[in-house]
Design a protein around this motif. Structure first.
Motif, PDB file in Angstrom:
ATOM      1  N   LEU A   1       0.746  -1.282   0.040  1.00  0.00           N
ATOM      2  CA  LEU A   1      -0.040   0.185   0.097  1.00  0.00           C
ATOM      3  C   LEU A   1       1.019   1.122   0.124  1.00  0.00           C
ATOM      4  O   LEU A   1       0.343   2.226   0.032  1.00  0.00           O
ATOM      5  CB  LEU A   1      -0.918  -0.083   1.247  1.00  0.00           C
ATOM      6  N   ASP A   2       2.166   1.118  -0.156  1.00  0.00           N
ATOM      7  CA  ASP A   2       3.126   2.331  -0.130  1.00  0.00           C
ATOM      8  C   ASP A   2       2.578   3.075  -1.567  1.00  0.00           C
ATOM      9  O   ASP A   2       1.865   2.582  -2.370  1.00  0.00           O
ATOM     10  CB  ASP A   2       4.433   1.884  -0.349  1.00  0.00           C
ATOM     11  N   ASP A   3       3.076   4.498  -1.540  1.00  0.00           N
ATOM     12  CA  ASP A   3       2.917   5.110  -2.695  1.00  0.00           C
ATOM     13  C   ASP A   3       3.544   4.544  -3.887  1.00  0.00           C
ATOM     14  O   ASP A   3       4.582   3.781  -3.698  1.00  0.00           O
ATOM     15  CB  ASP A   3       3.319   6.541  -2.548  1.00  0.00           C
ATOM     16  N   TRP A   4       2.997   4.864  -4.946  1.00  0.00           N
ATOM     17  CA  TRP A   4       3.369   4.173  -6.421  1.00  0.00           C
ATOM     18  C   TRP A   4       4.976   4.063  -6.497  1.00  0.00           C
ATOM     19  O   TRP A   4       5.672   3.028  -6.773  1.00  0.00           O
ATOM     20  CB  TRP A   4       2.795   4.719  -7.491  1.00  0.00           C
ATOM     21  N   GLU A   5       5.439   5.178  -6.301  1.00  0.00           N
ATOM     22  CA  GLU A   5       7.031   5.388  -6.582  1.00  0.00           C
ATOM     23  C   GLU A   5       7.844   4.376  -5.620  1.00  0.00           C
ATOM     24  O   GLU A   5       8.808   3.798  -5.889  1.00  0.00           O
ATOM     25  CB  GLU A   5       7.481   6.775  -6.521  1.00  0.00           C
ATOM     26  N   THR A   6       7.375   4.358  -4.413  1.00  0.00           N
ATOM     27  CA  THR A   6       8.147   3.554  -3.483  1.00  0.00           C
ATOM     28  C   THR A   6       7.904   2.154  -3.658  1.00  0.00           C
ATOM     29  O   THR A   6       8.749   1.346  -3.588  1.00  0.00           O
ATOM     30  CB  THR A   6       7.585   3.901  -2.028  1.00  0.00           C
TER      31      THR A   6
ATOM     32  N   ARG B   1      -1.126  -5.821  -4.812  1.00  0.00           N
ATOM     33  CA  ARG B   1      -1.419  -4.512  -4.694  1.00  0.00           C
ATOM     34  C   ARG B   1      -3.169  -4.105  -5.027  1.00  0.00           C
ATOM     35  O   ARG B   1      -3.543  -3.186  -4.392  1.00  0.00           O
ATOM     36  CB  ARG B   1      -0.423  -3.792  -5.398  1.00  0.00           C
ATOM     37  N   ILE B   2      -3.358  -4.710  -6.139  1.00  0.00           N
ATOM     38  CA  ILE B   2      -4.741  -4.142  -6.618  1.00  0.00           C
ATOM     39  C   ILE B   2      -5.968  -4.438  -5.495  1.00  0.00           C
ATOM     40  O   ILE B   2      -6.667  -4.060  -4.959  1.00  0.00           O
ATOM     41  CB  ILE B   2      -5.091  -4.898  -7.913  1.00  0.00           C
ATOM     42  N   THR B   3      -5.557  -5.966  -5.043  1.00  0.00           N
ATOM     43  CA  THR B   3      -6.516  -6.723  -4.160  1.00  0.00           C
ATOM     44  C   THR B   3      -6.550  -5.652  -2.815  1.00  0.00           C
ATOM     45  O   THR B   3      -7.643  -5.337  -2.482  1.00  0.00           O
ATOM     46  CB  THR B   3      -6.069  -7.981  -3.817  1.00  0.00           C
ATOM     47  N   HIS B   4      -5.441  -5.319  -2.289  1.00  0.00           N
ATOM     48  CA  HIS B   4      -5.485  -4.559  -1.089  1.00  0.00           C
ATOM     49  C   HIS B   4      -5.680  -3.195  -1.375  1.00  0.00           C
ATOM     50  O   HIS B   4      -6.377  -2.505  -0.155  1.00  0.00           O
ATOM     51  CB  HIS B   4      -4.058  -4.598  -0.268  1.00  0.00           C
ATOM     52  N   LEU B   5      -5.482  -2.373  -2.362  1.00  0.00           N
ATOM     53  CA  LEU B   5      -5.723  -1.189  -2.456  1.00  0.00           C
ATOM     54  C   LEU B   5      -7.528  -1.096  -2.719  1.00  0.00           C
ATOM     55  O   LEU B   5      -7.921  -0.215  -2.192  1.00  0.00           O
ATOM     56  CB  LEU B   5      -5.219  -0.724  -3.999  1.00  0.00           C
ATOM     57  N   ALA B   6      -8.006  -2.081  -3.214  1.00  0.00           N
ATOM     58  CA  ALA B   6      -9.474  -2.240  -3.128  1.00  0.00           C
ATOM     59  C   ALA B   6     -10.141  -2.454  -1.784  1.00  0.00           C
ATOM     60  O   ALA B   6     -10.977  -1.746  -1.330  1.00  0.00           O
ATOM     61  CB  ALA B   6      -9.822  -3.347  -4.113  1.00  0.00           C
ATOM     62  N   ARG B   7      -9.364  -3.279  -0.923  1.00  0.00           N
ATOM     63  CA  ARG B   7      -9.939  -3.587   0.519  1.00  0.00           C
ATOM     64  C   ARG B   7      -9.776  -2.289   1.296  1.00  0.00           C
ATOM     65  O   ARG B   7     -10.509  -1.769   2.172  1.00  0.00           O
ATOM     66  CB  ARG B   7      -9.030  -4.566   0.880  1.00  0.00           C
TER      67      ARG B   7
ATOM     68  N   PHE C   1      -9.525   3.155  -4.585  1.00  0.00           N
ATOM     69  CA  PHE C   1      -9.817   2.788  -5.993  1.00  0.00           C
ATOM     70  C   PHE C   1      -8.998   3.464  -7.137  1.00  0.00           C
ATOM     71  O   PHE C   1      -8.864   3.035  -8.158  1.00  0.00           O
ATOM     72  CB  PHE C   1     -11.187   2.626  -6.412  1.00  0.00           C
ATOM     73  N   ASP C   2      -8.831   5.034  -6.833  1.00  0.00           N
ATOM     74  CA  ASP C   2      -8.215   5.845  -7.650  1.00  0.00           C
ATOM     75  C   ASP C   2      -6.742   5.362  -7.947  1.00  0.00           C
ATOM     76  O   ASP C   2      -5.989   5.949  -8.923  1.00  0.00           O
ATOM     77  CB  ASP C   2      -8.271   7.198  -7.396  1.00  0.00           C
ATOM     78  N   GLU C   3      -6.110   4.622  -7.265  1.00  0.00           N
ATOM     79  CA  GLU C   3      -4.900   4.068  -7.512  1.00  0.00           C
ATOM     80  C   GLU C   3      -4.695   2.835  -8.124  1.00  0.00           C
ATOM     81  O   GLU C   3      -3.481   2.406  -8.472  1.00  0.00           O
ATOM     82  CB  GLU C   3      -4.080   4.172  -5.871  1.00  0.00           C
TER      83      GLU C   3
END
Length: 231
Positions: free
Chosen positions: A102-107, A121-127, A131-133
């Motif tokens: 869940l870190d920022d994209w660059e990291t 990452r997609i799974t945990h961003l959704a949880r 969603f915008d990421e």
């Protein structure tokens, strides 16, 4: 209903604290308190509230340690404390892994092996409701290998989750901008599914029951895609 369960476990914990404080000599009351801390830790972990989960597990361990020192159910308390300590180690490792996802994209993307974790990452961003990421991860997942059906399928799931997340406020309709964005995600999800099937994806039964794709289920394009070819 994890959030509702959490509410009841907090009430249980308050009651157990009161009873344990009222009679510190009661092994049953102390054990009930340790269990209530454990259950709160478990439900907090399910809600991805890792700091809270670890704190509750630590509280349970502290209660069990006190029981051992006071000679209360020593054998059982030692056993349960050992099991909890092992769970804490696992949970700390899991929490660190998910924080990394869940870190920022660059990291995130700068770490070795990050590309192999895009689906996670997609799974945990959704949880986490971020969603915008997701589109950034889905786009890279799609571009990695045009012959990898799993990557393409997971990219489709990411876009479908983004489309599903665009919902109107109560009593309102989607704005024109929201409608456009939602349709773009739907189109991307369907395209990625087409590419996945072309690359060899064949588990159509799973596709039809995958909750990540719920937003697509009623679309004729999806229904056509999710039926295996008779050729």
């Amino acid at each position: 209903n994890t959030e509702k369960a959490s509410e009841f476990y907090r009430q249980q914990n308050d009651i157990c604290k009161t009873l344990a404080a009222a009679d510190p000599t009661s092994a049953a009351a102390q054990h009930d308190l340790s269990v209530s801390h454990y259950m709160l830790g478990t439900v907090s972990a399910a809600l991805l509230e890792y700091d809270a989960a670890l704190a509750h597990y630590d509280d349970a361990i502290e209660v069990l340690t006190g029981m051992i020192e006071n000679g209360q159910n020593v054998e059982q308390s030692l056993y349960e404390r050992g099991g909890l300590a092992a769970q804490v180690l696992v949970l700390r490792d899991e929490a660190n892994q998910i924080r990394g996802l869940l870190d920022d994209w660059e990291t995130f993307i700068s770490r070795p092996g990050a590309r192999s974790k895009l689906s996670q990452r997609i799974t945990h961003l959704a949880r986490a409701g971020r969603f915008d990421e997701i589109p950034q991860s889905a786009a890279m997942l799609r571009s990695l290998d045009a012959e990898n059906s799993d990557n393409l399928y997971n990219a489709a799931c990411g876009y479908a989750l983004c489309a599903n997340a665009i919902q109107p406020a109560e009593g309102e309709s989607l704005s024109a901008e929201q409608e456009t964005q939602r349709q773009e995600y739907l189109d991307l999800a369907l395209t990625c599914l087409q590419e996945s099937i072309a690359a060899g994806w064949s588990d159509f039964e799973y596709m039809r029951r995958d909750s990540d794709l719920d937003v697509l289920q009623d679309l004729p394009e999806f229904q056509q895609l999710s039926m295996p070819s008779s050729e």
